[in-house]
Design a protein around this motif. Structure first.
Motif, short mmCIF file in Angstrom:
data_model
loop_
_atom_site.label_atom_id
_atom_site.label_comp_id
_atom_site.label_asym_id
_atom_site.label_seq_id
_atom_site.Cartn_x
_atom_site.Cartn_y
_atom_site.Cartn_z
N GLY A 1 -21.55 35.23 -3.03
CA GLY A 1 -20.53 34.97 -2.05
C GLY A 1 -20.53 33.49 -1.73
O GLY A 1 -21.46 32.77 -2.09
N CYS A 2 -19.51 33.04 -1.06
CA CYS A 2 -19.45 31.64 -0.61
C CYS A 2 -18.80 31.59 0.76
O CYS A 2 -18.00 32.46 1.13
N VAL A 3 -19.11 30.54 1.48
CA VAL A 3 -18.44 30.20 2.72
C VAL A 3 -18.09 28.73 2.63
O VAL A 3 -18.96 27.90 2.34
N SER A 4 -16.83 28.40 2.83
CA SER A 4 -16.40 27.01 2.66
C SER A 4 -15.64 26.53 3.89
O SER A 4 -14.96 27.32 4.57
N GLY A 5 -15.75 25.23 4.14
CA GLY A 5 -15.06 24.65 5.28
C GLY A 5 -15.21 23.15 5.30
O GLY A 5 -15.74 22.54 4.36
N GLU A 6 -14.75 22.56 6.38
CA GLU A 6 -14.87 21.11 6.54
C GLU A 6 -16.35 20.77 6.64
O GLU A 6 -17.11 21.41 7.37
N PRO A 7 -16.81 19.77 5.88
CA PRO A 7 -18.26 19.54 5.76
C PRO A 7 -19.01 19.39 7.07
O PRO A 7 -20.08 20.00 7.25
N GLU A 8 -18.49 18.61 8.01
CA GLU A 8 -19.21 18.38 9.26
C GLU A 8 -19.36 19.68 10.05
O GLU A 8 -20.44 20.00 10.57
N ALA A 9 -18.28 20.45 10.12
CA ALA A 9 -18.32 21.71 10.86
C ALA A 9 -19.24 22.72 10.19
O ALA A 9 -19.99 23.45 10.85
N LEU A 10 -19.20 22.77 8.86
CA LEU A 10 -20.03 23.72 8.13
C LEU A 10 -21.52 23.38 8.29
O LEU A 10 -22.35 24.27 8.50
N THR A 11 -21.84 22.10 8.20
CA THR A 11 -23.23 21.67 8.36
C THR A 11 -23.75 21.99 9.76
O THR A 11 -24.89 22.45 9.93
N LYS A 12 -22.92 21.78 10.76
CA LYS A 12 -23.31 22.07 12.15
C LYS A 12 -23.56 23.56 12.36
O LYS A 12 -24.50 23.97 13.03
N ALA A 13 -22.70 24.38 11.75
CA ALA A 13 -22.80 25.84 11.96
C ALA A 13 -23.82 26.49 11.03
O ALA A 13 -24.20 27.66 11.27
N PHE A 14 -24.29 25.78 10.02
CA PHE A 14 -25.10 26.41 8.97
C PHE A 14 -26.34 27.14 9.48
O PHE A 14 -26.61 28.27 9.05
N PRO A 15 -27.13 26.58 10.39
CA PRO A 15 -28.33 27.31 10.84
C PRO A 15 -28.00 28.70 11.40
O PRO A 15 -28.69 29.68 11.08
N ASN A 16 -26.97 28.80 12.23
CA ASN A 16 -26.59 30.10 12.79
C ASN A 16 -25.97 31.01 11.74
O ASN A 16 -26.23 32.22 11.71
N LEU A 17 -25.15 30.42 10.87
CA LEU A 17 -24.54 31.19 9.79
C LEU A 17 -25.62 31.77 8.88
O LEU A 17 -25.56 32.95 8.49
N LYS A 18 -26.63 30.97 8.58
CA LYS A 18 -27.72 31.42 7.72
C LYS A 18 -28.46 32.60 8.35
O LYS A 18 -28.81 33.58 7.66
N LYS A 19 -28.68 32.53 9.68
CA LYS A 19 -29.36 33.63 10.37
C LYS A 19 -28.53 34.91 10.33
O LYS A 19 -29.06 36.01 10.10
N ASP A 20 -27.22 34.79 10.53
CA ASP A 20 -26.35 35.96 10.50
C ASP A 20 -26.35 36.62 9.12
O ASP A 20 -26.36 37.85 9.01
#
Length: 274
Positions: free
Chosen positions: A154-173
């Motif tokens: 699977g993949c999740v894509s978005g604007e780089p700054e927003a994706l990097t900021k959200a990544f820790p929580n996204l990874k946990k989910d």
């Protein structure tokens, strides 16, 4: 050194990122000369199978033998027999949950099968994947209509700054679903069944075919390749390789933009690796 196995990363090592599905003629000719010397190739790539198998055929691996590890270790194929010796798919239910989680973050989800990359919308990150060639993308909100084959990533894509900021929580989910997430490029997170990795795939393949790291030479350019470079008896990275790769490597060749891999391949052809 008793080298008989060559581990090949593609993007950033044999060709520039987004370079398509075939290496240039000079690199192809050198690689085939290495095969003629009796070396076995293992292509070890994060790419989808559709982006790797055309290269394997260009290198005549169906003739000389060899192995393709695709989807970052979720799928492995014996090029001579067609046997899929590694299979670590994402269950359909988890893929559907991944889709919904990505949307909850206002990012763009993707479900990757052997046939299609199914995406909710087009992004810069998916454009980079498309540039690697070989993979058909389907843009649709109705992903269920196209999930007719096994899901490998699977993949999740978005604007780089927003994706990097959200990544820790996204990874946990995603981890709560039993899925591993890797931010492969600033605009894209790759998602696999828990435990899938290029290194795990290599270890399983080595056990199957009876070789060890002492028999291997390897090239790679990203942090994900560093352990492979370090473990190989002779590890190589191009000048564009990450700091971790350079620290792990026995030898640094010129940049991929200068076809630096040819320096390494010529060492193998001429028997100049001690």
């Amino acid at each position: 050194m008793n080298l008989n196995t060559v581990i090949l990363d593609i993007d950033g090592s044999l060709m520039p990122i987004g370079g398509g599905i075939h290496v240039k003629e000079s690199v192809k000719n050198a690689l085939i000369e290495v095969e003629k010397k009796g070396y076995t190739f293992i292509i070890n790539s994060a790419r989808e199978s559709q982006g790797v198998l055309p290269l394997a055929h260009q290198l005549e691996m169906d003739k000389y033998g060899g192995y393709v590890i695709s989807f970052s270790g979720a799928l492995g194929t014996d090029m001579k027999t067609g046997e899929q010796f590694l299979q670590y798919p994402i269950p359909d239910q988890k893929a559907e949950q991944l889709w919904q989680i990505a949307l909850s973050y206002d990012f763009v989800p993707c479900i990757g099968t052997e046939e299609f990359m199914i995406v909710r919308d087009w992004t810069e990150g998916y454009g980079i994947d498309f540039g690697n060639g070989g993979t058909d993308f389907v843009v649709t909100p109705r992903y269920q209509n196209f999930m007719t084959d096994t899901v490998w990533k699977g993949c999740v894509s978005g604007e780089p700054e927003a994706l990097t900021k959200a990544f820790p929580n996204l990874k946990k989910d995603l981890a709560a679903l039993g899925l591993d997430a890797i931010q492969s490029i600033p605009s894209t997170v790759d998602v696999f069944q828990h435990g899938v990795s290029k290194m795990r795939a290599l270890d399983e393949l080595f056990e199957k075919i009876g070789i060890g790291w002492q028999n291997c030479t390897a090239i790679g350019d990203t942090d994900g390749d560093a352990e492979c470079i370090r473990k190989a008896a002779y590890g190589v990275t191009p000048a564009n390789g990450s700091a971790l790769c350079k620290e792990a490597a026995d030898f640094v060749v010129p940049s991929v933009d200068e076809d630096g891999c040819l320096v390494w391949l010529n060492q193998l052809i001429e028997g100049k690796i001690d």
